[in-house]
Design a protein around this motif. Structure first.
Motif, PDB file in Angstrom:
ATOM      1  N   MET A   1       0.853  -1.216  -0.059  1.00 57.07           N
ATOM      2  CA  MET A   1       0.051   0.059   0.027  1.00 57.07           C
ATOM      3  C   MET A   1       0.726   1.334   0.046  1.00 57.07           C
ATOM      4  O   MET A   1       0.773   2.152  -0.619  1.00 57.07           O
ATOM      5  CB  MET A   1      -0.898   0.114   1.428  1.00 57.07           C
ATOM      6  N   LYS A   2       1.982   1.240   0.967  1.00 57.44           N
ATOM      7  CA  LYS A   2       2.942   2.422   0.777  1.00 57.44           C
ATOM      8  C   LYS A   2       3.421   2.459  -0.434  1.00 57.44           C
ATOM      9  O   LYS A   2       3.636   3.647  -0.971  1.00 57.44           O
ATOM     10  CB  LYS A   2       3.788   2.179   2.137  1.00 57.44           C
ATOM     11  N   LYS A   3       4.093   1.531  -1.189  1.00 57.07           N
ATOM     12  CA  LYS A   3       4.445   1.659  -2.491  1.00 57.07           C
ATOM     13  C   LYS A   3       3.534   2.339  -3.618  1.00 57.07           C
ATOM     14  O   LYS A   3       3.952   3.162  -4.284  1.00 57.07           O
ATOM     15  CB  LYS A   3       4.869   0.149  -2.870  1.00 57.07           C
ATOM     16  N   ILE A   4       2.287   1.835  -3.258  1.00 54.68           N
ATOM     17  CA  ILE A   4       1.424   2.264  -4.256  1.00 54.68           C
ATOM     18  C   ILE A   4       1.276   3.878  -4.210  1.00 54.68           C
ATOM     19  O   ILE A   4       1.018   4.634  -5.079  1.00 54.68           O
ATOM     20  CB  ILE A   4       0.045   1.585  -4.178  1.00 54.68           C
ATOM     21  N   LEU A   5       0.990   4.218  -2.945  1.00 54.50           N
ATOM     22  CA  LEU A   5       0.884   5.606  -2.533  1.00 54.50           C
ATOM     23  C   LEU A   5       2.140   6.418  -3.130  1.00 54.50           C
ATOM     24  O   LEU A   5       2.050   7.495  -3.726  1.00 54.50           O
ATOM     25  CB  LEU A   5       0.927   5.737  -0.913  1.00 54.50           C
ATOM     26  N   SER A   6       3.252   6.075  -2.993  1.00 58.62           N
ATOM     27  CA  SER A   6       4.429   6.745  -3.406  1.00 58.62           C
ATOM     28  C   SER A   6       4.303   6.710  -4.781  1.00 58.62           C
ATOM     29  O   SER A   6       4.796   7.566  -5.556  1.00 58.62           O
ATOM     30  CB  SER A   6       5.748   5.881  -3.004  1.00 58.62           C
ATOM     31  N   GLU A   7       4.165   5.748  -5.665  1.00 56.61           N
ATOM     32  CA  GLU A   7       3.910   5.522  -7.158  1.00 56.61           C
ATOM     33  C   GLU A   7       2.974   6.831  -7.563  1.00 56.61           C
ATOM     34  O   GLU A   7       3.059   7.387  -8.320  1.00 56.61           O
ATOM     35  CB  GLU A   7       3.384   4.406  -7.529  1.00 56.61           C
ATOM     36  N   GLN A   8       1.800   6.987  -6.973  1.00 59.72           N
ATOM     37  CA  GLN A   8       0.706   7.779  -7.075  1.00 59.72           C
ATOM     38  C   GLN A   8       1.187   9.153  -7.019  1.00 59.72           C
ATOM     39  O   GLN A   8       0.890  10.088  -7.686  1.00 59.72           O
ATOM     40  CB  GLN A   8      -0.528   7.598  -6.321  1.00 59.72           C
ATOM     41  N   LEU A   9       2.069   9.446  -5.963  1.00 58.03           N
ATOM     42  CA  LEU A   9       2.533  10.848  -5.739  1.00 58.03           C
ATOM     43  C   LEU A   9       3.270  11.009  -6.719  1.00 58.03           C
ATOM     44  O   LEU A   9       3.261  12.312  -7.123  1.00 58.03           O
ATOM     45  CB  LEU A   9       3.188  10.687  -4.242  1.00 58.03           C
TER      46      LEU A   9
END
Length: 77
Positions: free
Chosen positions: A45-53
């Motif tokens: 989830m944190k990785k997806i968040l970072s990618e979206q940012l």
């Protein structure tokens, strides 16, 4: 209405920020959001968040964006 996983991640971080707006300044709210994500979100989830940012394709609440930036810096460090 169906959301992609990426959209849901951004929606969740925004909700966390909105639910804690009474905590004070944008930085104070970002601290709470960051702590929550650190404790309860999976690495994925944190990785997806970072990618979206990084994509800049989603609309973040200001405190949510600040928290996401802090978390992304830790992930890439």
């Amino acid at each position: 209405m169906f959301h992609t996983e990426e959209e849901s991640i951004v929606t969740m971080i925004n909700h966390i920020a909105q639910n804690n707006v009474s905590a004070g300044s944008e930085s104070d709210v970002a601290d709470i959001v960051e702590n929550h994500i650190t404790k309860f979100w999976s690495r994925r989830m944190k990785k997806i968040l970072s990618e979206q940012l990084a994509k800049g394709s989603e609309t973040f609440e200001p405190a949510a964006k600040l928290a996401a930036e802090r978390l992304s810096a830790k992930i890439s460090a």
